[in-house]
Enzyme design. Structure first.
Site, PDB file in Angstrom:
ATOM      1  N   PHE A   1       0.819  -1.206   0.000  1.00 34.72           N
ATOM      2  CA  PHE A   1       0.000   0.000   0.000  1.00 34.72           C
ATOM      3  C   PHE A   1       0.861   1.268   0.000  1.00 34.72           C
ATOM      4  CE2 PHE A   1      -2.115   2.908   3.239  1.00 34.72           C
ATOM      5  CZ  PHE A   1      -2.717   3.704   2.281  1.00 34.72           C
TER       6      PHE A   1
ATOM      7  N   THR B   1       1.819  -9.867   0.919  1.00 34.09           N
ATOM      8  CA  THR B   1       0.674  -8.977   1.127  1.00 34.09           C
ATOM      9  C   THR B   1       0.596  -7.902   0.043  1.00 34.09           C
ATOM     10  OG1 THR B   1       1.940  -7.488   2.577  1.00 34.09           O
ATOM     11  CG2 THR B   1       0.750  -9.291   3.635  1.00 34.09           C
ATOM     12  N   GLY B   2       1.584  -7.824  -0.830  1.00 35.99           N
ATOM     13  CA  GLY B   2       1.590  -6.836  -1.904  1.00 35.99           C
ATOM     14  C   GLY B   2       0.901  -7.342  -3.152  1.00 35.99           C
TER      15      GLY B   2
ATOM     16  N   LEU C   1      19.776  -9.887  -0.356  1.00 33.61           N
ATOM     17  CA  LEU C   1      19.308  -9.318  -1.613  1.00 33.61           C
ATOM     18  C   LEU C   1      20.186  -9.782  -2.768  1.00 33.61           C
ATOM     19  CD1 LEU C   1      18.556  -5.668  -0.421  1.00 33.61           C
ATOM     20  CD2 LEU C   1      16.885  -7.384  -1.135  1.00 33.61           C
TER      21      LEU C   1
ATOM     22  N   SER D   1       7.057  -5.529   5.207  1.00 36.33           N
ATOM     23  CA  SER D   1       6.502  -6.110   6.426  1.00 36.33           C
ATOM     24  C   SER D   1       4.995  -6.214   6.278  1.00 36.33           C
ATOM     25  CB  SER D   1       6.818  -5.240   7.655  1.00 36.33           C
ATOM     26  OG  SER D   1       6.176  -5.745   8.811  1.00 36.33           O
TER      27      SER D   1
ATOM     28  N   TYR E   1       4.465  -7.653  15.525  1.00 37.18           N
ATOM     29  CA  TYR E   1       4.667  -6.448  14.716  1.00 37.18           C
ATOM     30  C   TYR E   1       5.398  -5.364  15.506  1.00 37.18           C
ATOM     31  CZ  TYR E   1       3.535  -2.474  11.665  1.00 37.18           C
ATOM     32  OH  TYR E   1       3.611  -1.377  10.840  1.00 37.18           O
TER      33      TYR E   1
ATOM     34  N   TYR F   1      23.729   0.177  13.148  1.00 37.27           N
ATOM     35  CA  TYR F   1      24.485   0.335  11.904  1.00 37.27           C
ATOM     36  C   TYR F   1      24.993   1.769  11.760  1.00 37.27           C
ATOM     37  CZ  TYR F   1      23.987  -4.124   9.414  1.00 37.27           C
ATOM     38  OH  TYR F   1      24.105  -5.437   9.004  1.00 37.27           O
TER      39      TYR F   1
ATOM     40  N   ARG G   1      -7.739  -3.450   8.835  1.00 36.09           N
ATOM     41  CA  ARG G   1      -7.495  -2.126   9.397  1.00 36.09           C
ATOM     42  C   ARG G   1      -8.785  -1.300   9.421  1.00 36.09           C
ATOM     43  NH1 ARG G   1      -1.602  -0.689   6.773  1.00 36.09           N
ATOM     44  NH2 ARG G   1      -2.373  -2.001   5.069  1.00 36.09           N
TER      45      ARG G   1
END
Length: 311
Positions: A16, A40-41, A59, A73, A143, A157, A184
């Site tokens: 989103f 979830t995308g 990656l 996430s 979460y 970092y 939501r």
């Protein structure tokens, strides 16, 4: 300090907020690399070069990027209750892999954290200096603690490696492209109103939320990326509404006469949620510009036009 963003990597770029961020950056001339495992995308929302990949794995080799926006996430209760371990891994391993990429490329790293790091706050409104009141073993902890750990790792970092990092704490973003059935508040209420169903309010409905339209949130993320500020910085709307008031606004915008139906309170549901955005105003020159009525109208229009079923 400002940076030119010729190319940006967005993890969770099909989600989103990620898809809106990619769209805004692309309009400004930034090349986009969208990394998403589609848990979830939606692949249809990808912009630029799409790489299907789970960020809990290192990656793959990718071109140089000037910025890394880490948004990968699950973000809705229904999703992170369904994917608890995956959510924790995205916040831990996923953040480490995104940070390693940013460090290797000398890129600006922006972590999309959340107001949920404040838990059920004992301070109101919430300032960035507040440490939070979080249940570390409750159902929402997968979460909340994933994001708290991600903030700690990002800060480490920066201290240990000199990585150029920033942390954004996002408050209750809403707008077009939210999934109707993700659990939501806004998509749930809009979906129910458009279907003529009762509007579900958990508990007494007097708990408060601060709703920020997605375009405003994205402007804040970009402003943070272009700044030299490390954060954390709250990105949200300081206008505070009870859930009952929000339900009434949704009824007005949709023209619905659906009644409100009270359900059981959600476990560890925050009673009050409202950001102090003084730092964002001062450091980024940012504040939300979209009134709730306008944002809700555009969101309702999108839901009505797409006609996506609740799921």
């Amino acid at each position: 300090m400002t940076k030119r963003l010729d190319r940006a990597l967005i993890t969770g770029g099909c989600g989103f907020v990620g898809s809106h961020l990619a769209e805004h950056l692309s309009r400004q001339g930034t090349e986009i690399i969208c990394v998403d495992n589609l848990a979830t995308g939606d692949r249809a929302h990808a912009i630029g070069e799409f790489v299907e990949h789970d960020v809990t794995e290192p990656l793959p080799r990718l071109p140089h990027c000037d910025a890394v926006f880490h948004l990968a996430s699950a973000a809705s209760p229904r999703d992170y209750f369904r994917l608890p371990i995956e959510t924790l891994r995205a916040g831990s391993l996923g953040t480490a892999h995104a940070l390693d990429f940013a460090r290797a490329h000398g890129a600006r790293f922006v972590l999309a954290s959340t107001s949920e790091v404040y838990g059920d706050p004992l301070e109101h409104p919430q300032r960035e200096s507040y440490w939070g009141n979080v249940n570390p073993i409750g159902p929402r902890s997968v979460y909340d603690e994933a994001k708290r750990y991600a903030e700690a790792l990002t800060s480490a970092y920066r201290r240990e490696h000199g990585t150029d990092t920033a942390i954004a704490r996002i408050f209750n973003t809403y707008g077009p492209r939210m999934r109707p059935g993700d659990g939501r508040l806004i998509p749930t209420l809009i979906g129910q109103a458009l279907a003529g169903e009762p509007l579900t309010v958990h508990g007494d409905g007097l708990q408060t939320r601060s709703l920020c339209y997605v375009d405003d949130t994205v402007r804040g993320l970009i402003a943070l990326a272009l700044s030299g500020h490390a954060g954390p910085v709250n990105l949200g709307n300081p206008d505070e509404y009870t859930v009952l008031e929000i339900a009434e606004r949704v009824r007005e915008v949709t023209g619905s006469d659906s009644p409100v139906e009270h359900g059981e309170p959600d476990t560890d549901d925050p009673r009050r949620r409202c950001p102090d955005i003084g730092l964002a105003r001062q450091a980024l020159g940012w504040w939300p510009e979209t009134p709730l009525e306008k944002g809700l109208g555009q969101t309702v229009e999108w839901f009505a036009r797409t006609g996506e079923p609740l799921r």
